[in-house]
Scaffold this active site. Structure first.
Site, PDB file in Angstrom:
ATOM      1  N   HIS A 240       0.864  -1.183   0.000  1.00 39.43           N
ATOM      2  CA  HIS A 240       0.000   0.000   0.000  1.00 39.43           C
ATOM      3  C   HIS A 240       0.898   1.229   0.000  1.00 39.43           C
ATOM      4  CE1 HIS A 240      -3.771  -2.071   1.917  1.00 39.43           C
ATOM      5  NE2 HIS A 240      -3.170  -2.849   1.029  1.00 39.43           N
TER       6      HIS A 240
ATOM      7  N   GLU B 149       0.928   3.866   1.785  1.00 41.12           N
ATOM      8  CA  GLU B 149       1.377   4.276   3.114  1.00 41.12           C
ATOM      9  C   GLU B 149       2.550   3.428   3.603  1.00 41.12           C
ATOM     10  OE1 GLU B 149      -3.246   4.451   3.372  1.00 41.12           O
ATOM     11  OE2 GLU B 149      -1.736   3.382   2.211  1.00 41.12           O
TER      12      GLU B 149
ATOM     13  N   CYS C 287      -6.295   1.912   5.702  1.00 42.30           N
ATOM     14  CA  CYS C 287      -6.897   0.659   6.145  1.00 42.30           C
ATOM     15  C   CYS C 287      -6.333   0.311   7.526  1.00 42.30           C
ATOM     16  CB  CYS C 287      -6.601  -0.447   5.134  1.00 42.30           C
ATOM     17  SG  CYS C 287      -4.881  -1.001   5.142  1.00 42.30           S
TER      18      CYS C 287
ATOM     19  N   CYS D 264      -2.472  -0.264   7.515  1.00 40.13           N
ATOM     20  CA  CYS D 264      -1.700   0.968   7.363  1.00 40.13           C
ATOM     21  C   CYS D 264      -1.837   1.859   8.596  1.00 40.13           C
ATOM     22  CB  CYS D 264      -2.134   1.709   6.112  1.00 40.13           C
ATOM     23  SG  CYS D 264      -1.687   0.822   4.590  1.00 40.13           S
TER      24      CYS D 264
END
Length: 152
Positions: free
Chosen positions: A56, A58, A86, A89
């Site tokens: 991801h 992040e 999410c 993260c």
């Protein structure tokens, strides 16, 4: 990085657009030094490219910033991201000790900050960044809707 946008959220949106061009869900993130405004790390989702479910935006920028700064703790740094993080993260952001989290669109289905487990409200959360959500929310939501509409 002389040609990077001066506004960190502009940079995050640029990374999100680049991710979409790679066939990734358009989410971008930028880590910024809160004292100088310097953008230390920026990237977009690379899940498909790397065949990595944890790639991801992040996670990628936290890893890059920690490596660049030679520290797993980023207490003087802020994170800008185009979608509410999410749970995975959000936890990584907490572990990194990010000072402030700025995000664009809320994510009622998959978010972990203001939705879902609301990670930073849990007693087991040891570090709670200041959170500012909804920055350019409509722009981010539209980008995501168009990305998924084009794939149906």
């Amino acid at each position: 990085m002389a040609d990077q946008p001066s506004d960190p959220m502009d940079a995050a949106f640029a990374e999100a657009r680049a991710a979409a061009l790679r066939g990734e869900v358009p989410i971008g993130a930028v880590v910024v030094d809160s004292k100088t405004g310097a953008q230390v790390a920026m990237d977009g989702n690379r899940i498909e490219q790397l065949n990595d479910p944890t790639a991801h935006a992040e996670i990628l920028v936290l890893r890059h910033a920690a490596e660049t700064l030679q520290s797993p703790r980023l207490a003087d740094y802020d994170l800008y991201v185009t979608l509410e993080p999410c749970p995975m993260c959000a936890q990584a952001i907490s572990f990194a000790r990010i000072r402030r989290l700025y995000f664009a669109a809320y994510d009622p289905k998959g978010g972990g900050v203001d939705h879902g487990p609301r990670l930073y409200n849990q007693s087991s959360c040891h570090h709670r960044p200041e959170v500012i959500g909804g920055i350019r929310e409509q722009e981010a939501a539209l980008m995501l809707r168009e990305f998924f509409k084009d794939r149906r």
